[in-house]
Design an enzyme around this catalytic site. Structure first.
Site, PDB file in Angstrom:
ATOM      1  N   ARG A 226     -19.089   0.915  -0.701  1.00 39.31           N
ATOM      2  CA  ARG A 226     -19.403   1.178   0.714  1.00 39.31           C
ATOM      3  C   ARG A 226     -19.024   2.594   1.134  1.00 39.31           C
ATOM      4  O   ARG A 226     -19.622   3.151   2.048  1.00 39.31           O
ATOM      5  CB  ARG A 226     -18.750   0.119   1.602  1.00 39.31           C
ATOM      6  CG  ARG A 226     -19.392  -1.265   1.447  1.00 39.31           C
ATOM      7  CD  ARG A 226     -18.726  -2.293   2.338  1.00 39.31           C
ATOM      8  NE  ARG A 226     -17.368  -2.589   1.950  1.00 39.31           N
ATOM      9  CZ  ARG A 226     -17.002  -3.550   1.116  1.00 39.31           C
ATOM     10  NH1 ARG A 226     -17.922  -4.327   0.570  1.00 39.31           N
ATOM     11  NH2 ARG A 226     -15.740  -3.746   0.812  1.00 39.31           N
TER      12      ARG A 226
ATOM     13  N   GLU B 188      -4.205  -7.059  -5.912  1.00 39.87           N
ATOM     14  CA  GLU B 188      -3.327  -8.189  -5.594  1.00 39.87           C
ATOM     15  C   GLU B 188      -2.933  -8.919  -6.887  1.00 39.87           C
ATOM     16  O   GLU B 188      -1.785  -9.278  -7.088  1.00 39.87           O
ATOM     17  CB  GLU B 188      -4.066  -9.124  -4.641  1.00 39.87           C
ATOM     18  CG  GLU B 188      -3.127  -9.899  -3.768  1.00 39.87           C
ATOM     19  CD  GLU B 188      -3.893 -10.702  -2.742  1.00 39.87           C
ATOM     20  OE1 GLU B 188      -5.026 -10.325  -2.405  1.00 39.87           O
ATOM     21  OE2 GLU B 188      -3.343 -11.719  -2.304  1.00 39.87           O
TER      22      GLU B 188
HETATM   23  P1  AMP Z   1      -6.975  -1.014  -0.150  1.00 38.42           P
HETATM   24  O1  AMP Z   1      -7.009  -0.453  -1.521  1.00 38.42           O
HETATM   25  O2  AMP Z   1      -5.994  -2.152   0.001  1.00 38.42           O
HETATM   26  O3  AMP Z   1      -6.766   0.052   0.912  1.00 38.42           O
HETATM   27  O4  AMP Z   1      -8.379  -1.670   0.113  1.00 38.42           O
HETATM   28  C1  AMP Z   1      -9.452  -0.893   0.508  1.00 38.42           C
HETATM   29  C2  AMP Z   1     -10.728  -1.318  -0.151  1.00 38.42           C
HETATM   30  O5  AMP Z   1     -10.911  -2.726  -0.121  1.00 38.42           O
HETATM   31  C3  AMP Z   1     -11.894  -0.707   0.586  1.00 38.42           C
HETATM   32  O6  AMP Z   1     -12.798  -0.181  -0.367  1.00 38.42           O
HETATM   33  C4  AMP Z   1     -12.498  -1.845   1.384  1.00 38.42           C
HETATM   34  O7  AMP Z   1     -13.886  -1.846   1.259  1.00 38.42           O
HETATM   35  C5  AMP Z   1     -11.912  -3.119   0.798  1.00 38.42           C
HETATM   36  N1  AMP Z   1     -11.238  -4.008   1.783  1.00 38.42           N
HETATM   37  C6  AMP Z   1      -9.934  -4.359   1.750  1.00 38.42           C
HETATM   38  N2  AMP Z   1      -9.632  -5.211   2.738  1.00 38.42           N
HETATM   39  C7  AMP Z   1     -10.762  -5.395   3.449  1.00 38.42           C
HETATM   40  C8  AMP Z   1     -11.107  -6.159   4.629  1.00 38.42           C
HETATM   41  N3  AMP Z   1     -10.208  -6.915   5.267  1.00 38.42           N
HETATM   42  N4  AMP Z   1     -12.370  -6.088   5.084  1.00 38.42           N
HETATM   43  C9  AMP Z   1     -13.287  -5.316   4.443  1.00 38.42           C
HETATM   44  N5  AMP Z   1     -13.030  -4.601   3.339  1.00 38.42           N
HETATM   45  C10 AMP Z   1     -11.796  -4.619   2.827  1.00 38.42           C
END
Ligand code: AMP
Length: 182
Positions: A67, A104
């Site tokens: 995205r 996770e």
């Molecule tokens: P992070 O690495 O934890 O910052 O997760 C970010 C990535 O996971 C991004 O590329 C987002 O597209 C996706 N993502 C994580 N949590 C969500 C959420 N609650 N809603 C939509 N996309 C998410």
């Protein structure tokens, strides 16, 4: 021109769809596609994401699969920069640099073509959403391996309660997001 009714980020927020338990139980997924499917909202979003960087000297947008590439492509066009993809391991055809990051459960690896960024190049890293910051941190590591100068990380949405911003700012990288969630 964006329609006046959609010119503020508060208005874009009304289009975001919360999807509970996607892709798995306990996750409240922020579905941003209703913004992209609305012509005025899409344009307003790109304008607002690009505006802070108009005179920044940005030379390259690194869009995080998948995205972040949608937003990144539009921003690169608007800012007249190039666009390079940060992709999951095994997807890029040429020689790459790699960075691993914790999920996770387990680990993921992300890649960037080794000639995507040259030393000193001013780079903006773009993704759709900042959660824990792990994905963006890996993208930062890739650009830094190539000695790029990261002038900012840019997100359409930020889940503030997961403290990704603090994680990235600790690395000395500025963070900009349009829609924030407490
Ligand atoms: P992070 O690495 O934890 O910052 O997760 C970010 C990535 O996971 C991004 O590329 C987002 O597209 C996706 N993502 C994580 N949590 C969500 C959420 N609650 N809603 C939509 N996309 C998410």
């Amino acid at each position: 021109m964006p329609s006046p009714s959609l010119s503020k980020s508060a208005d874009l927020k009304t289009l975001v769809r919360d999807v509970p338990d996607f892709p798995k139980k306990g996750i409240l997924f922020k579905d941003l596609t209703p913004i992209w499917q609305d012509a005025d909202a899409f344009r307003s979003m790109v304008d607002q994401l690009a505006a802070p960087y108009k005179n920044s000297g940005a030379q390259m947008v690194a869009g995080i699969e998948s995205r972040g590439l949608i937003l990144g492509a539009a921003m690169a066009y608007e800012l007249r920069t190039g666009l390079v993809p940060v992709r999951k391991a095994g997807k890029l055809p040429w020689k790459t640099v790699k960075a691993s990051y914790a999920l996770e459960y387990g680990e993921a690896t992300t890649e960037l073509h080794e000639d995507a960024v040259t030393p000193g190049m001013k780079v903006l890293i773009v993704d759709d959403l900042l959660a824990t910051g792990g994905t963006a941190e890996a993208a930062i590591a890739l650009v830094q391996k190539l000695q790029g100068d990261i002038i900012g990380t840019v997100f359409l949405a930020e889940l503030k309660f997961l403290s990704g911003r603090q994680r990235l700012e600790k690395l000395g990288v500025p963070v900009f997001s349009l829609l924030q969630y407490d």
